[in-house]
Enzyme design. Structure first.
Site, PDB file in Angstrom:
ATOM      1  N   ASP A 167      -5.772  -2.897  -3.185  1.00 52.90           N
ATOM      2  CA  ASP A 167      -7.090  -3.505  -3.386  1.00 52.90           C
ATOM      3  C   ASP A 167      -7.055  -4.500  -4.542  1.00 52.90           C
ATOM      4  O   ASP A 167      -7.664  -5.574  -4.470  1.00 52.90           O
ATOM      5  CB  ASP A 167      -8.134  -2.421  -3.683  1.00 52.90           C
ATOM      6  CG  ASP A 167      -8.508  -1.607  -2.446  1.00 52.90           C
ATOM      7  OD1 ASP A 167      -8.105  -1.997  -1.331  1.00 52.90           O
ATOM      8  OD2 ASP A 167      -9.195  -0.582  -2.605  1.00 52.90           O
ATOM      9  N   ASN A 180       0.819  -1.210   0.000  1.00 48.06           N
ATOM     10  CA  ASN A 180       0.000   0.000   0.000  1.00 48.06           C
ATOM     11  C   ASN A 180       0.855   1.262   0.000  1.00 48.06           C
ATOM     12  O   ASN A 180       0.560   2.239  -0.701  1.00 48.06           O
ATOM     13  CB  ASN A 180      -0.924   0.010   1.220  1.00 48.06           C
ATOM     14  CG  ASN A 180      -2.176  -0.830   1.019  1.00 48.06           C
ATOM     15  OD1 ASN A 180      -2.622  -1.029  -0.105  1.00 48.06           O
ATOM     16  ND2 ASN A 180      -2.738  -1.325   2.100  1.00 48.06           N
ATOM     17  N   GLU A 227      -5.936  -7.768   5.153  1.00 51.44           N
ATOM     18  CA  GLU A 227      -5.300  -8.707   4.224  1.00 51.44           C
ATOM     19  C   GLU A 227      -5.351 -10.130   4.746  1.00 51.44           C
ATOM     20  O   GLU A 227      -4.569 -10.984   4.316  1.00 51.44           O
ATOM     21  CB  GLU A 227      -3.852  -8.285   3.963  1.00 51.44           C
ATOM     22  CG  GLU A 227      -2.927  -8.380   5.164  1.00 51.44           C
ATOM     23  CD  GLU A 227      -2.901  -7.127   6.034  1.00 51.44           C
ATOM     24  OE1 GLU A 227      -1.890  -6.921   6.718  1.00 51.44           O
ATOM     25  OE2 GLU A 227      -3.892  -6.362   6.034  1.00 51.44           O
TER      26      GLU A 227
END
Length: 301
Positions: free
Chosen positions: A195, A186, A221
């Protein structure tokens, strides 16, 4: 007895009620004339359920699928299909008929589907029930990945544990899987990229597992895999296959050098154990996998 069996077979074939039998791999093994006519299946065909739904949707026949993306719908449907001993729901087909469909699943994964025509049911009541069914599915589905969410997975785990006390029920295992270094993904590539990785992981795992297995995202996650009637050795083979498959994935075409891995913790159910207890043991095994270098499976005794 033979006469009764022959008579039953004749009645099933001639019945207006739709009757079908799917095996553990979700391949059609028997369907009476009414079922084959409704879903346009030739007498000698034995398609997978996913193949049948895909081809009928493309041809504009069979079950009405209300979605802008069939593949997303398919993943969501497969995450619920055949996970419970019994399920009932309404469905409609393109010729205007509505059916009350039931799914009865045996311990080994074979599933009997029976559908009765309820087109005569009052339309207003049908709309209310359909809205209720949509709301129920939404409450059990992860919004991002379209697979099962934490609520559905914990209910499936509770159901599995409750079934352990029933006669002739076999062992089962649960596995918690976590994507490695996800925060770094991220931070480096952005949250949209992250995503996409979560969605990629979900799409890769769903086709690998068996229909009676449950797979869902339980937060961030982190994912859970529930493997009913499965020994620890069998479960280990399944999870190792998933880890190897993810290791070789290149999920983003625009960034072909990017790859990712996952770690997993596996635990076998013990007699008398609660959902909280087996979850804690699998989570402990996952922690060990992370501490041992990631990209691996650890099993808790």
């Amino acid at each position: 007895m033979n006469q009764i069996s022959e008579r039953l077979a004749e009645l099933q074939q001639d019945s207006a009620v739709l009757i079908a039998l799917y095996d553990q791999e979700d391949r059609l093994r028997y369907a009476n004339a009414a079922f084959r006519s409704t879903f346009v299946i030739e007498p000698d065909e034995a398609p997978l359920w996913s193949e049948l739904m895909r081809r009928n949707t493309l041809a504009g026949r069979g079950t009405i699928i209300r979605t802008a993306d069939f593949e997303v719908w398919l993943v969501s449907a497969q995450s619920r299909r055949g996970k419970l001993p019994f399920r009932a729901f309404e469905t409609d087909v393109v010729d205007g008929r509505w059916f009350w469909m039931t799914e009865t699943v045996q311990q080994d994964g074979w599933m009997l589907c029976i559908a009765s025509d309820i087109t005569h049911v009052k339309q207003s009541g049908r709309d209310v029930r359909q809205d209720r069914d949509f709301a129920l599915r939404a409450s059990q589905t992860d919004e991002l990945t379209s697979i099962s969410n934490r609520r559905f997975m914990m209910a499936a785990l509770e159901s599995l544990i409750a079934g352990q006390g029933a006669a002739h029920r076999g062992a089962g295992c649960i596995c918690i899987v976590d994507l490695d270094f996800f925060k770094r993904i991220n931070d480096v590539y952005g949250h949209q990229f992250g995503d996409d990785v979560l969605i990629d992981f979900s799409r890769r795992v769903q086709p690998v597992i068996r229909r009676r297995d449950s797979f869902g995202r339980i937060g961030g996650e982190e994912f859970m895999l529930i493997l009913p009637d499965t020994t620890l050795a069998q479960a280990e083979l399944i999870v190792e296959r998933i880890i190897a498959m993810v290791r070789g994935a290149r999920p983003v075409p625009t960034t072909p050098s990017f790859s990712y891995t996952c770690s997993a913790g596996l635990a076998e159910l013990r007699p008398g154990e609660t959902a909280r207890e087996v979850y804690a043991r699998a989570d402990e095994a996952l922690y060990t996998a992370k501490q041992s270098g990631r990209d691996r499976l650890k099993i808790v005794a």
